[in-house]
Design an enzyme around this catalytic site. Structure first.
Site, PDB file in Angstrom:
ATOM      1  N   LYS A   1      -1.860  36.003  -9.271  1.00 30.54           N
ATOM      2  CA  LYS A   1      -3.135  35.281  -9.166  1.00 30.54           C
ATOM      3  C   LYS A   1      -3.209  34.628  -7.792  1.00 30.54           C
ATOM      4  O   LYS A   1      -2.369  33.807  -7.442  1.00 30.54           O
ATOM      5  CB  LYS A   1      -3.245  34.210 -10.254  1.00 30.54           C
ATOM      6  CG  LYS A   1      -4.407  33.222 -10.049  1.00 30.54           C
ATOM      7  CD  LYS A   1      -4.475  32.136 -11.124  1.00 30.54           C
ATOM      8  CE  LYS A   1      -5.520  31.069 -10.790  1.00 30.54           C
ATOM      9  NZ  LYS A   1      -5.609  29.985 -11.809  1.00 30.54           N
TER      10      LYS A   1
ATOM     11  N   ASP B   1      -9.402  26.619  -5.945  1.00 31.88           N
ATOM     12  CA  ASP B   1     -10.051  26.573  -7.262  1.00 31.88           C
ATOM     13  C   ASP B   1     -10.778  25.234  -7.439  1.00 31.88           C
ATOM     14  O   ASP B   1     -10.176  24.244  -7.827  1.00 31.88           O
ATOM     15  CB  ASP B   1      -8.987  26.760  -8.361  1.00 31.88           C
ATOM     16  CG  ASP B   1      -9.603  26.728  -9.768  1.00 31.88           C
ATOM     17  OD1 ASP B   1     -10.846  26.825  -9.884  1.00 31.88           O
ATOM     18  OD2 ASP B   1      -8.824  26.634 -10.743  1.00 31.88           O
TER      19      ASP B   1
ATOM     20  N   LYS C   1     -14.213  20.848 -11.209  1.00 34.06           N
ATOM     21  CA  LYS C   1     -13.087  19.936 -11.465  1.00 34.06           C
ATOM     22  C   LYS C   1     -13.427  18.553 -10.919  1.00 34.06           C
ATOM     23  O   LYS C   1     -14.222  18.432  -9.990  1.00 34.06           O
ATOM     24  CB  LYS C   1     -11.825  20.447 -10.746  1.00 34.06           C
ATOM     25  CG  LYS C   1     -11.176  21.672 -11.356  1.00 34.06           C
ATOM     26  CD  LYS C   1      -9.911  22.036 -10.582  1.00 34.06           C
ATOM     27  CE  LYS C   1      -9.261  23.296 -11.129  1.00 34.06           C
ATOM     28  NZ  LYS C   1      -8.759  23.161 -12.495  1.00 34.06           N
TER      29      LYS C   1
ATOM     30  N   ASP D   1      -3.413  27.283  -5.746  1.00 35.36           N
ATOM     31  CA  ASP D   1      -3.718  28.118  -6.910  1.00 35.36           C
ATOM     32  C   ASP D   1      -3.504  29.609  -6.624  1.00 35.36           C
ATOM     33  O   ASP D   1      -3.859  30.461  -7.433  1.00 35.36           O
ATOM     34  CB  ASP D   1      -5.154  27.849  -7.372  1.00 35.36           C
ATOM     35  CG  ASP D   1      -5.345  28.088  -8.869  1.00 35.36           C
ATOM     36  OD1 ASP D   1      -4.335  28.139  -9.592  1.00 35.36           O
ATOM     37  OD2 ASP D   1      -6.507  28.252  -9.297  1.00 35.36           O
TER      38      ASP D   1
ATOM     39  N   ASP E   1     -13.957  27.480 -14.881  1.00 38.03           N
ATOM     40  CA  ASP E   1     -12.659  27.002 -14.388  1.00 38.03           C
ATOM     41  C   ASP E   1     -11.493  27.773 -15.014  1.00 38.03           C
ATOM     42  O   ASP E   1     -10.350  27.617 -14.587  1.00 38.03           O
ATOM     43  CB  ASP E   1     -12.534  25.496 -14.666  1.00 38.03           C
ATOM     44  CG  ASP E   1     -11.421  24.844 -13.860  1.00 38.03           C
ATOM     45  OD1 ASP E   1     -10.920  25.495 -12.914  1.00 38.03           O
ATOM     46  OD2 ASP E   1     -11.078  23.688 -14.168  1.00 38.03           O
TER      47      ASP E   1
ATOM     48  N   GLU F   1     -10.668  30.746 -14.501  1.00 33.82           N
ATOM     49  CA  GLU F   1     -10.992  31.874 -13.617  1.00 33.82           C
ATOM     50  C   GLU F   1      -9.802  32.782 -13.346  1.00 33.82           C
ATOM     51  O   GLU F   1      -9.987  33.970 -13.087  1.00 33.82           O
ATOM     52  CB  GLU F   1     -11.582  31.364 -12.302  1.00 33.82           C
ATOM     53  CG  GLU F   1     -10.568  30.976 -11.211  1.00 33.82           C
ATOM     54  CD  GLU F   1      -9.655  29.808 -11.603  1.00 33.82           C
ATOM     55  OE1 GLU F   1     -10.002  29.045 -12.516  1.00 33.82           O
ATOM     56  OE2 GLU F   1      -8.567  29.681 -11.011  1.00 33.82           O
TER      57      GLU F   1
ATOM     58  N   ARG G   1      -7.523  34.025 -15.252  1.00 34.93           N
ATOM     59  CA  ARG G   1      -7.422  35.138 -16.202  1.00 34.93           C
ATOM     60  C   ARG G   1      -8.473  36.216 -15.926  1.00 34.93           C
ATOM     61  O   ARG G   1      -8.240  37.399 -16.187  1.00 34.93           O
ATOM     62  CB  ARG G   1      -7.517  34.595 -17.636  1.00 34.93           C
ATOM     63  CG  ARG G   1      -8.810  33.922 -17.971  1.00 34.93           C
ATOM     64  CD  ARG G   1      -8.738  33.032 -19.196  1.00 34.93           C
ATOM     65  NE  ARG G   1      -8.062  31.763 -18.935  1.00 34.93           N
ATOM     66  CZ  ARG G   1      -7.829  30.827 -19.865  1.00 34.93           C
ATOM     67  NH1 ARG G   1      -8.215  31.010 -21.126  1.00 34.93           N
ATOM     68  NH2 ARG G   1      -7.230  29.721 -19.542  1.00 34.93           N
TER      69      ARG G   1
END
Ligand code: BES
Ligand code: MN
Ligand code: ZN
Length: 491
Positions: free
Chosen positions: A256, A261, A268, A279, A338, A340, A342
């Site tokens: 990933k 993010d 967030k 991230d 959020d 995201e 996956r």
């Protein structure tokens, strides 16, 4: 930091580190230093109330009988508990700013394996790592002085071999991964990141970069949906190492790479959001692992895939409630923008297993805050559809020292992703958040032996206690993956 290996002769400059075990036992060249400056040593030891207990230390400056500028005598504890890597890391941390450029660890004369001697050099290098790329007025006192580490060992050649053929290249990968995680998001955004990876063709990796047009033609609308709100183009980067037999099924590692993010429209909170530059820590581990594999010329075929996107709110950003079609054909209702990671991995995993038919694949991702609630910062969470693979990961974890802990998958958890509106939703609710995230990924791996390692707590850390972890980005995963590949795909 440059690493060299020597036989048990006395160093002629810098700091000589002298391990003394409980019961005042010193061996090999460590003992020779002590003998050479007998009276001075005895007096200093008495003054320091030194007994050899782990962690005790004292210095002798301008020691009698040798040319080094100081002896650093360290209590090495009980011989059976001695860990050369940690010993070197702790000692390097203490002496990094002492004003000397070289440090030699005198680990000859007792039954230390060549592998452990090689790992002492790794401990020193990791403890010496700093990220000062953006400091323009670093004071002299804050600049590390040590630039070279020497390890004295009875089998100098074997120790050097263990370092050159494994630990050194893998350590290069860890440091590269740390740099990627530590860089700010205006330096490491998807294209800039892909450009850094492209340069790795110099070490023999084959690099292919898929831009948004190509991903559209492949139907990767799950990944592309995440990048919709960003001005920066999303990228999928494939790294190939072909060191194995022609036609032998590869190992695949997938990461990933959310370069930042914000949460997207499901924004967030502002406080602490800056951590989300990390991230992409899962992807950094994959890139670092590929560096290790290439530099040590691994006799295996290995595929590395990283999905690089920036998750931003914007007039074009995807909305909570949007339904996207993944490359696999399965549709996803995006209830929280959020969740995201996956979505990025769904297409990266499907692409990897359909195109490369790997023998097994492992993805790493800073996927959920819930894994930090469960395991803190000490273990990564492991999820797998294959017990054999989970065991391989457990033993790679033990060999590398990168801790991991398996958590379950079950049809009952999988059901939590059902929605009346599409094939699945991208969140499972409040309970078992790390598990439902893993269940989501499992829907995109087919029958391939697969594992997901949630590294949200281990790839980036604001508080650290291990002397080998010196910055926010830890490089977690690079060593584990290299052990996994070496033990299960080579020779
Ligand atoms: N990147 C985060 C997970 C994360 C959180 C990593 C904290 C490191 C530290 C991920 O994309 C995320 O936002 N996950 C959500 C999922 C939720 C919306 C289902 C989370 O963990 O809150
Ligand atoms: Mn998120
Ligand atoms: Zn994320």
């Amino acid at each position: 930091m440059k690493a060299t290996f020597t036989s048990g002769k006395l160093a002629t400059s810098g700091i000589a580190v002298i391990p003394v075990f409980e019961g005042n036992k010193a061996f090999g060249s460590a003992k020779d230093y002590i003998t050479a400056g007998k009276t001075q040593f005895a007096n200093a030891k008495k003054a320091a109330k030194f007994t050899g207990k782990a962690g005790q230390r004292f210095d002798i400056f301008a020691p009698a009988g040798s040319k080094v500028s100081r002896l650093h005598v360290v209590g090495a504890g009980k011989k059976k508990d001695f860990n050369a890597e940690m010993f070197a890391a702790k000692t390097t941390a203490k002496l990094l700013f002492a004003g000397e450029t070289s440090i030699s660890f005198h680990l000859d004369g007792f039954d230390l394996s060549p592998d452990e001697a090689a790992r002492a050099a790794v401990g020193a290098r990791l403890a010496a790592y700093r990220f000062n790329n953006h400091k323009t007025n670093l004071s002299k006192e804050k600049k590390p002085n040590l630039t070279s580490v020497k390890v004295a060992h009875d089998s100098q050649t074997k120790a050097k071999k263990a370092y050159d053929n494994f630990h050194g290249p893998v350590c290069d990968g860890v440091i590269f991964a740390r740099d990627l995680v530590n860089e700010p998001p205006n330096v490491i955004y998807p294209k800039a990141y892909a450009n850094r990876v492209k340069k790795l063709k110099d070490i023999g990796l084959k690099i292919e970069v898929l831009g948004e047009k190509k991903m559209e033609s492949l139907g990767m609308f799950s990944l592309l949906g995440v990048g919709r709100g960003s001005e920066r183009e999303s990228q999928l980067v494939v790294m190939r190492w072909e060191g194995g037999k022609k036609g032998a099924k590869p190992a695949a590692i997938i990461g990933k790479g959310v370069t930042f993010d914000t949460g997207g429209i499901s924004l967030k909170p502002g406080s602490g959001m800056w951590d989300m530059k990390g991230d992409m820590g899962g992807s950094a581990a994959v890139v670092g692992a590929m560096i290790g594999v290439a530099k040590r010329k691994a006799k295996a075929n290995v595929i590395g895939v990283v999905g690089l996107v920036e998750n931003m709110p914007d007039g074009r950003a995807q909305l909570p409630g949007d339904i996207v079609k993944s490359m696999s054909g399965q549709t996803i209702e995006v209830l929280n923008t959020d969740a995201e990671g996956r979505l990025v991995l769904a297409d990266a995993l499907h692409y990897t297993h359909t195109k490369y038919k790997p023998q097994a694949m492992i993805n790493l991702a800073t996927l959920t805050g819930a894994i930090i609630v469960a395991l803190g910062h000490e273990h990564a969470g492991v999820f797998s559809n294959n017990d054999g693979l989970a065991e391989q990961i457990a033993s790679a974890s033990a060999a590398s020292g990168e801790r991991s802990w398996r958590l379950p998958l079950l049809p009952e958890y999988n059901k939590l992703l059902d929605t009346p509106n599409a094939d699945m939703k991208n969140i499972g609710g409040r309970e078992a958040g790390s598990i439902t995230a893993a269940q989501f990924l499992q829907r995109f791996v087919g029958d391939t032996a697969w594992a997901h390692i949630d590294v949200a707590g281990t790839a980036m850390k604001n508080k650290r206690h291990d002397p080998r972890e010196t910055t926010f980005g830890t490089g977690y995963g690079v060593r584990l993956l290299n052990h996994w590949i070496a033990d299960n795909f080579e020779g």
